[in-house]
Write an enzyme that holds these catalytic residues in place. Structure first.
Site, mmCIF file in Angstrom:
data_model
loop_
_atom_site.group_PDB
_atom_site.id
_atom_site.type_symbol
_atom_site.label_atom_id
_atom_site.label_comp_id
_atom_site.label_asym_id
_atom_site.label_seq_id
_atom_site.Cartn_x
_atom_site.Cartn_y
_atom_site.Cartn_z
ATOM 1 C CG ASN A 131 -1.849 -1.220 1.004
ATOM 2 O OD1 ASN A 131 -2.541 -1.526 0.272
ATOM 3 N ND2 ASN A 131 -1.903 -1.910 2.319
ATOM 4 C CG HIS A 133 0.703 2.742 4.052
ATOM 5 N ND1 HIS A 133 -0.348 2.225 4.326
ATOM 6 C CD2 HIS A 133 0.418 3.946 3.452
ATOM 7 C CE1 HIS A 133 -1.410 2.872 3.832
ATOM 8 N NE2 HIS A 133 -1.012 3.837 3.426
ATOM 9 C CB CYS A 168 5.460 6.901 7.984
ATOM 10 S SG CYS A 168 6.978 7.427 7.458
#
Length: 239
Positions: A131, A133, A168
């Site tokens: 994804n 991330h 993040c």
């Protein structure tokens, strides 16, 4: 789930290691998931030494469902539950007993000023999940970046808890901050130096070789909190 643009994201993870495996040890990892509230699920793990049957580690994690487009939490629908509940145990099962469960303990936010820090950490391409991330393993590594060297040299990690509070992504720059955790019945003891200042850590009267730290990962640009954590360290065994 993918058709509905739904993804699972980690909300909390707690790991305890009772004994680290050695070369040639054979380890069995058992894992399972189960329902956890209206918007979440949980996954637990138990690690066993195959030769001795000894449990050498346990872990638990909580996950929430997010809409990939709106980035908002979403209730787990019955259709989605049907996709994964077939793989869940029929009866509720926990890696940790509910009594004295450290995985449920609240983590206080670490405030400035802090004694230990590692600034300007940047995700690598290998740190990203499907994804886009930063993945869970990278967060653990970033937390350990700001642990004082005196602890790394003489102690080993026995427990870690991480609360995930913000995404993040690839181009974010992160600061890793570490401070001492004071607990009831603890006192201050010296653990060496960090730069020119004398460093201290906490220990309980009946557990003088255990040190506990609080951690904060935040965006370098604006200080927004990404992750907060707690670690416990025990003296390395004599080989």
């Amino acid at each position: 789930m993918r058709k509905l643009h739904l993804i699972w994201v980690t909300a909390r993870m707690h790991i305890e290691v009772y004994k680290y495996p050695a070369w040639r040890d054979v380890i069995e990892i058992e894992t399972w998931c189960q329902n956890e509230g209206r918007i979440g699920t949980r996954r637990d793990w138990i690690l066993n030494d195959v030769t001795t049957g000894e449990v050498i580690g346990r872990a638990t994690s909580k996950w929430v469902m997010m809409n990939q487009d709106t980035r908002r939490m979403q209730k787990v629908s019955d259709d989605v539950k049907e996709e994964y509940l077939v793989f869940c145990p029929r009866e509720p099962r926990l890696a940790f007993s509910e009594k004295n469960n450290k995985s449920l303990k609240r983590i206080a936010k670490l405030e400035d000023p802090v004694r230990y820090s590692k600034l300007g950490l940047k995700p690598r391409r290998a740190d990203l999940d499907m994804n886009q991330h930063v993945n869970n393993v990278t967060y653990i590594g970033w937390v350990l970046e700001s642990i004082p060297k005196e602890i790394i040299d003489t102690h080993e990690l026995q427990a870690i808890t991480l609360d995930y509070r913000r995404e993040c992504q690839q181009y974010n720059v992160v600061d890793s901050l570490t401070g001492l955790e004071l607990t009831e019945g603890s006192k201050m003891v010296s653990v060496g130096t960090n730069g020119s200042a004398t460093a201290t850590a906490t220990t309980r009267e009946d557990d003088h070789d255990c040190h506990r730290f609080l951690h904060l990962l935040r965006l370098s640009s604006d200080g927004r909190e990404i992750n907060r954590g707690r670690t416990e360290w025990r003296k390395k065994p004599t080989r």
